[in-house]
Design an enzyme around this catalytic site. Structure first.
Site, PDB file in Angstrom:
ATOM      1  N   TYR A  46       4.456   5.933  10.426  1.00  0.00           N
ATOM      2  CA  TYR A  46       3.585   4.809  10.074  1.00  0.00           C
ATOM      3  C   TYR A  46       4.327   3.799   9.202  1.00  0.00           C
ATOM      4  CZ  TYR A  46      -0.854   2.418   9.204  1.00  0.00           C
ATOM      5  OH  TYR A  46      -1.868   1.488   9.164  1.00  0.00           O
ATOM      6  N   TYR A  92      -8.929   5.270   8.113  1.00  0.00           N
ATOM      7  CA  TYR A  92      -8.998   5.614   9.535  1.00  0.00           C
ATOM      8  C   TYR A  92     -10.030   6.721   9.664  1.00  0.00           C
ATOM      9  CZ  TYR A  92      -4.680   3.077  10.725  1.00  0.00           C
ATOM     10  OH  TYR A  92      -3.740   2.112  10.942  1.00  0.00           O
ATOM     11  N   LYS A  97       1.788  -0.955  15.175  1.00  0.00           N
ATOM     12  CA  LYS A  97       3.203  -1.074  15.526  1.00  0.00           C
ATOM     13  C   LYS A  97       3.578  -2.339  16.311  1.00  0.00           C
ATOM     14  CE  LYS A  97       4.940   2.448  13.620  1.00  0.00           C
ATOM     15  NZ  LYS A  97       4.943   1.993  12.258  1.00  0.00           N
ATOM     16  N   PRO A 109      -3.291  -0.729  19.055  1.00  0.00           N
ATOM     17  CA  PRO A 109      -3.038  -1.113  17.654  1.00  0.00           C
ATOM     18  C   PRO A 109      -3.237  -0.008  16.618  1.00  0.00           C
ATOM     19  CG  PRO A 109      -5.076  -2.073  18.441  1.00  0.00           C
ATOM     20  CD  PRO A 109      -4.471  -1.393  19.609  1.00  0.00           C
ATOM     21  N   HIS A 126       0.836  -1.206   0.000  1.00  0.00           N
ATOM     22  CA  HIS A 126       0.000   0.000   0.000  1.00  0.00           C
ATOM     23  C   HIS A 126       0.867   1.250   0.000  1.00  0.00           C
ATOM     24  CE1 HIS A 126      -3.999  -1.803   1.695  1.00  0.00           C
ATOM     25  NE2 HIS A 126      -3.553  -2.435   0.633  1.00  0.00           N
TER      26      HIS A 126
END
Ligand SMILES: Cc1cc2nc3c(=O)[nH]c(=O)nc-3n(C[C@H](O)[C@H](O)[C@H](O)COP(=O)(O)OP(=O)(O)OC[C@H]3O[C@@H](n4cnc5c(N)ncnc54)[C@H](O)[C@@H]3O)c2cc1C
Length: 394
Positions: A387, A204, A301, A297, A75
């Protein structure tokens, strides 16, 4: 009592323990792994699903990425949204790094296959794990094996890779360990559904009803999460209620986007916690992964940190055991904790930016933060860098 002699006794056959065993074997260091659960149970635990760039690089470098290359889904970034607005953050454009969707179950299967091919000694379904003499250069792990017989593994080093509930963390004497903990006032209801994802990359979503996340495991399996109050009984959430809430929070109908529901195959409630124990070494005991730290979560990570700990620990143990050079082993705790605290902060930051805390002042700050992160290259790059994952040596 049966006794086995090895160089590294590894407690826990999760990703941290099995990867450590694999990396050590590649350098000619012998290990024995002990695990309370069965091989099948460990391999089928539905947990993490996002691999950051450094994790993928490490798996590639150690010959573990064949299936990941075929079946993993690379992604470029993620979507961040709040009602009426959805923005894409392109990590590749911002940082040159990306993430892969590849379930922890698959990582675990690859690790088990590689260790089996190497005839690795793994004691599954053991009980009564005890660590002894970790302050000496002959530490040991005793346990009751699957047949009920007592067994001792005597080693040069013990690696505590036994996750949140294992005994390794507590083997560091109370006076020598420090712990930091934050419990969040909400949990995630996570579901797996046999339906093609309704999005190409993760969404998100900030929403007044609570956070939602649309993730995925494959082209035919979606992974979705809803913020729920702590201690929510899973029975309170029928499949219909779950899909209705997901549709609302993820913005079904907004700008023509639709959420396609499907059969839910797994449902569970996951509490959110940040936890760090320091130091990550005591004598000849080294901690790695969830044994030393836990993150909520939201920043994806947990698994990645377990991998990066082991990526640092393996060369440190190889140097210590093969040449007696203790420099990397002595530095391990400090080196690993630098990254652990960075990821702990990032996970806390993502979590508190996206979840409803019930405080109207927080809401305004969250929306301001989201607008900045999605509207400014500087803001977006900070999120992307964390990220997609900082380099291993960070
Ligand atoms: C329910 C759940 C959902 C999660 N979801 C996500 C997610 O969506 N995204 C994300 O990034 N991360 C997630 N995580 C976190 C991620 O899965 C962990 O960070 C990762 O598994 C850490 O790997 P580990 O090897 O350190 O620990 P673990 O995977 O926990 O492995 C530790 C192993 O030690 C074994 N063990 C325990 N006690 C003993 C003992 N006494 N003797 C011998 N063996 C023992 C355990 O059975 C286990 O197999 C989730 C974790 C949980 C618990």
């Amino acid at each position: 009592m049966d006794e086995t002699r090895t160089q590294v006794a590894i407690i826990g056959a999760g990703p941290a323990g099995m990867l450590l065993s694999h990396l050590l074997a590649a350098e000619g260091v012998d290990s024995v792994v002990v695990e309370t659960r069965s091989e099948e149970y460990v391999a089928s635990r539905i947990r993490a699903g996002i691999l950051e760039q450094s994790t993928v690089d490490l798996l590639r470098g150690s010959g573990l990425a064949e299936r990941l290359e075929d079946e993993g889904d690379r992604h470029r970034g993620i979507y961040l949204q709040w009602p009426e607005e959805r923005h894409h953050l392109d990590f590749e454009k911002l940082t040159g790094r990306s993430v892969w969707v590849y379930g922890q179950t698959e990582v675990q299967k690859d690790l088990v296959a590689a260790r089996k091919a190497d005839d690795q000694a793994v004691f599954y379904e053991i009980d009564d794990t005890t660590l002894d003499d970790v302050e000496t250069d002959r530490p040991s792990v005793t346990f009751t094996d699957a047949d009920g017989a007592p067994h001792r593994v005597v080693a040069d080093v013990v690696a505590g890779c036994d996750g949140t509930f294992g005994p390794s963390r507590a083997a560091v004497p109370e006076g020598e360990r420090s712990t930091w903990e934050k419990v969040y006032p909400y949990s995630w209801l996570g579901v797996l559904a046999d339906v093609a994802p309704s999005t190409d990359e993760l969404i998100y979503a900030w929403h007044p009803d609570g956070f939602a996340l649309h993730s995925m495991r494959s082209e035919t399996v979606s992974r979705l999460y809803l913020q729920v109050p702590n201690d929510t009984p899973v029975e309170e959430w029928s499949d219909d209620r779950i899909w209705e809430s997901l549709a609302t929070r993820l913005g079904h109908g907004q700008d023509g986007w639709t959420l396609t529901p499907g059969p839910i195959t797994e449902k569970s409630v996951l509490p959110m916690r940040s936890f760090v124990q320091t130091p990550m070494r005591h004598g000849r005991l080294f901690l790695a992964g969830d044994a030393a730290h836990i993150v909520p979560p939201t920043g994806a990570k947990g698994l990645n940190l377990a991998v990066s700990d082991v990526g640092l620990l393996a060369p440190a143990l190889v140097a210590l055991l093969q040449t007696g050079d203790s420099a990397l082993a002595d530095a391990y705790s400090d080196t690993a904790l630098r990254r652990v605290w960075r990821c702990t902060h990032f996970s806390w930051w993502m979590t508190t930016m996206l979840h409803q805390s019930g405080d109207p002042f927080d809401r305004q700050l969250q929306l301001s933060q989201l607008r900045w992160v999605t509207g400014s290259d500087a803001g977006a790059t900070g999120l992307a860098e964390n990220y997609a994952g900082l380099p291993l040596g960070y």
